[in-house]
Design an enzyme around this catalytic site. Structure first.
Site, PDB file in Angstrom:
ATOM      1  N   ASP A  38     -33.974 -48.114  55.309  1.00  0.00           N
ATOM      2  CA  ASP A  38     -34.501 -49.259  56.059  1.00  0.00           C
ATOM      3  C   ASP A  38     -35.909 -49.673  55.635  1.00  0.00           C
ATOM      4  OD1 ASP A  38     -35.518 -46.936  57.186  1.00  0.00           O
ATOM      5  OD2 ASP A  38     -35.553 -47.740  59.229  1.00  0.00           O
ATOM      6  N   GLU A  60     -30.372 -39.448  46.243  1.00  0.00           N
ATOM      7  CA  GLU A  60     -31.654 -39.684  45.557  1.00  0.00           C
ATOM      8  C   GLU A  60     -31.898 -38.721  44.400  1.00  0.00           C
ATOM      9  OE1 GLU A  60     -32.050 -41.376  49.695  1.00  0.00           O
ATOM     10  OE2 GLU A  60     -31.315 -39.474  48.860  1.00  0.00           O
ATOM     11  N   HIS A 123     -39.107 -42.606  62.873  1.00  0.00           N
ATOM     12  CA  HIS A 123     -38.097 -41.814  62.185  1.00  0.00           C
ATOM     13  C   HIS A 123     -38.508 -41.620  60.725  1.00  0.00           C
ATOM     14  CE1 HIS A 123     -36.977 -45.995  61.374  1.00  0.00           C
ATOM     15  NE2 HIS A 123     -36.313 -45.574  60.326  1.00  0.00           N
ATOM     16  N   HIS A 124     -37.995 -40.596  60.113  1.00  0.00           N
ATOM     17  CA  HIS A 124     -38.313 -40.192  58.736  1.00  0.00           C
ATOM     18  C   HIS A 124     -39.739 -39.650  58.595  1.00  0.00           C
ATOM     19  CE1 HIS A 124     -34.532 -41.902  57.896  1.00  0.00           C
ATOM     20  NE2 HIS A 124     -34.869 -43.022  57.293  1.00  0.00           N
ATOM     21  N   GLY A 423     -35.087 -27.424  33.074  1.00  0.00           N
ATOM     22  CA  GLY A 423     -33.856 -26.654  33.194  1.00  0.00           C
ATOM     23  C   GLY A 423     -33.205 -26.689  34.561  1.00  0.00           C
ATOM     24  N   ASP A 453     -18.939 -25.895  34.127  1.00  0.00           N
ATOM     25  CA  ASP A 453     -18.240 -26.060  35.398  1.00  0.00           C
ATOM     26  C   ASP A 453     -19.116 -25.700  36.595  1.00  0.00           C
ATOM     27  OD1 ASP A 453     -18.267 -23.340  34.854  1.00  0.00           O
ATOM     28  OD2 ASP A 453     -16.100 -23.062  34.980  1.00  0.00           O
ATOM     29  N   ASN A 480     -15.602 -22.231  32.186  1.00  0.00           N
ATOM     30  CA  ASN A 480     -15.692 -20.812  31.813  1.00  0.00           C
ATOM     31  C   ASN A 480     -16.048 -19.941  33.017  1.00  0.00           C
ATOM     32  OD1 ASN A 480     -18.319 -21.640  32.072  1.00  0.00           O
ATOM     33  ND2 ASN A 480     -18.923 -21.206  29.966  1.00  0.00           N
ATOM     34  N   GLY A 482     -17.998 -20.264  35.817  1.00  0.00           N
ATOM     35  CA  GLY A 482     -19.275 -20.058  36.502  1.00  0.00           C
ATOM     36  C   GLY A 482     -20.503 -20.201  35.639  1.00  0.00           C
ATOM     37  N   GLU A 486     -26.716 -17.471  33.514  1.00  0.00           N
ATOM     38  CA  GLU A 486     -27.183 -16.520  34.526  1.00  0.00           C
ATOM     39  C   GLU A 486     -26.518 -15.157  34.310  1.00  0.00           C
ATOM     40  OE1 GLU A 486     -29.468 -17.963  35.780  1.00  0.00           O
ATOM     41  OE2 GLU A 486     -29.013 -19.942  36.566  1.00  0.00           O
TER      42      GLU A 486
END
Length: 575
Positions: A38, A60, A123-124, A423, A453, A480, A482, A486
């Site tokens: 708004d 966003e 608001h916000h 990253g 994925d 693959n 996941g 990591e």
């Protein structure tokens, strides 16, 4: 003096919002990303009036990622959010653009200046009457902040912010309160383009630095050139290419500098990333007695865990705001002018040929594997390079794709987009939308996305935005099971590195694509991938295509494994 009296003195009154969007159009922006709210709605009405196109993203954060990708293709981008709830969602994307030098203009629709002054409980807000808190959060990841609270200075603030965004190649933050949108500013200013020239340099000082560079260059026995991301971001590629071609010196790129150099040149040697480089590249760069390092960003992932074996004593660093020759620094002397003058005055050099490039050469151990075998990274990335076309835009996600692309040699004109330093997983899907839109505006360049994925699950909604705007990238979703990067850092079989298996190719029809506007493919073997590469579909840009590309769970590019080990060691340090 009242604002009304000031407005009556204007030669050509124009609304603040129109002035802002016309300036963006002047700089090359044609599409504005963002989400309506708004506090920005009235401002959005000005977008089509100024020859711009409203994108309208799913959220966003995705809008910020898309603006980042758009900026890397077009040079600059704009994203509009609303106060508080909208602008905070884009913070991560803005930080990435700041970290990686992308020129993104972030415009925030704010409550009226009257509401702000009276501290109204709106608001916000945080409910504490503080209307500056979000601007303060953005200040640390913006090279300029323009608060358009007074129409008398609005045009000046806009011009200054846009200049800084372009020259520094970093995001800027512009607030646009609701009661300022339709206030008048001097439209006459639009007849004079924003000055985008580099800051002036003292000629004598610049010439001195050029002489110093030439002194070391002329006596070097086996010098090389190493090109990194800031050569792209600070727009010195023309000067860099002139030096490369005139000097004929061996030239290498870093992972973040991939596509900065024409890889079809005979003196192009490949990707240097410390221990992640192939043996020939590593030996040639590290044995050089002088390295011309252009636009370096020596981050951990860009150097395979800080494994450069290149000393400062044999390095000349070219940066946008300073030069460093060995251990001597010259602030205020930028690389653009120095590169141009060094090339103009270049003497005959001692040139030792670059090692032959092994990129796109499939390793011997992968050549005699059966056609129905799983697709390995060692085989895929060189093979994919043989399929690429001139002027393709290649977007790679943090993880296996970012590291695999090192082994892909590009045809002429290919543009690589990656986020090696910041990253943020999921960045590439939004960035692909922005890049594909920029490509569509410029012609018919093919846009390719390589995303895991795990990463696609963060930002998959932007496929919906691609469909909405008839964008036609080819999306390779690497399935693959996941978060592979990591897993290699810590927890190969840990549950937190797993993801729910989606029916990824079904996302396209789920998001409403019409049957004649897309094609989906499921590829599990080398034979099936070869069939896709050879099919006419894979070479066209008339339809969005989605490829489910299956790879073994524990397979990864060699460079990723080395970098992950280094990252794990760094994380484990206690002092």
């Amino acid at each position: 003096m009242s604002h009304d009296i000031r407005a009556s003195e204007l030669k050509q009154p124009i609304d603040v919002a129109e002035y802002l969007f016309r300036r963006l159009h002047e700089l090359g922006v044609r599409s504005v990303h963002g989400v309506p709210g708004d506090y920005n709605l009235v401002a959005l009405d000005y977008i089509p009036k100024c020859g711009l196109h409203w994108v309208g993203n799913c959220n966003e954060l995705n809008a910020g990622y898309a603006a980042d990708g758009y900026a890397r293709v077009k040079g600059i981008a704009a994203v509009v959010t609303t106060f508080g709830v909208g602008e905070l969602s884009v913070l991560n994307a803005t930080a990435g653009a700041y970290s990686e030098y992308a020129s993104v203009v972030h415009i925030v629709g704010q409550p009226s200046t009257i509401s702000q002054k009276s501290g109204m409980l709106l608001h916000h807000t945080l409910g504490n009457g503080d209307f500056n808190v979000f601007a303060n959060m953005n200040a640390g990841i913006s090279c300029a902040v323009a608060k358009l609270n007074d129409p008398y200075e609005a045009a000046t603030l806009i011009d200054h912010a846009l200049r800084e965004c372009w020259v520094q190649s970093r995001p800027v933050y512009i607030t646009l309160p609701t009661d300022i949108v339709q206030k008048k500013v001097e439209g006459e200013r639009l007849k004079t383009p924003i000055d985008l020239s580099e800051p002036s340099v003292e000629v004598e000082k610049e010439d001195y630095v050029v002489d110093v560079v030439l002194k070391y260059l002329s006596t070097a026995q086996n010098p090389v050139i190493l090109v990194d991301a800031c050569a792209v971001r600070h727009r010195v590629l023309d000067e860099t290419h002139d030096l490369i071609q005139k000097s004929n010196l061996p030239v290498f790129v870093t992972p973040m500098g991939k596509s900065a150099v024409d890889e079809t040149l005979p003196n192009y040697g490949g990707v240097y990333a410390g221990d992640g480089s192939n043996a020939g590249v590593k030996e040639r760069v590290e044995s050089a007695d002088l390295i011309l390092s252009i636009g370096a960003i020596k981050s951990d992932f860009n150097t395979t865990g800080f494994t450069y074996r290149v000393g400062q004593l044999k390095t000349i660093d070219f940066h946008s705001t300073m030069m460093r020759v060995r251990y001597s620094e010259y602030p205020g002397v930028g690389m653009k002018g120095v590169l141009r003058k060094v090339t103009e005055r270049l003497p005959k050099l001692n040139v030792e040929a670059a090692p032959p490039v092994s990129q796109n050469k499939i390793p011997n151990g992968e050549l005699d594997v059966s056609k129905d075998s799983p697709i390995s990274h060692a085989w895929f990335w060189p093979r994919m390079g043989q399929w690429l076309k001139e002027d393709d835009i290649v977007v790679t996600e943090t993880g296996t794709a970012n590291f695999g692309i090192w082994e892909t040699r590009f045809p002429k004109g290919v543009l690589a987009l990656s986020q090696v330093l910041w990253g943020s997983i999921g960045w590439s899907v939004g960035a692909c939308q922005g890049a594909a839109l920029a490509a569509k505006e410029a012609g018919s360049r093919r846009t390719l996305l390589f995303v895991g994925d795990g990463s696609i699950q963060l930002t998959a909604q932007e496929i919906s935005t691609m469909i909405r705007h008839d964008l036609t990238p080819i999306i390779f979703c690497i399935c693959n099971e996941g978060y592979t990067i990591e897993r290699y850092i810590h927890g190969m079989d840990a549950v937190y590195n797993d993801v729910q298996e989606w029916k990824y190719k079904d996302l396209v029809p789920t998001f409403g694509a019409k049957p004649d506007k897309y094609k989906v493919h499921q590829v599990k073997t080398r034979e099936e991938l070869e069939a896709f590469f050879q099919a006419e579909d894979s070479h066209q840009v008339s339809q969005l295509q989605f490829v489910e590309l299956y790879m073994p769970k524990e397979d990864a590019p060699a460079a990723l494994k080395i970098t992950a080990e280094a990252s794990a060691r760094t994380n484990a340090k206690t002092q």
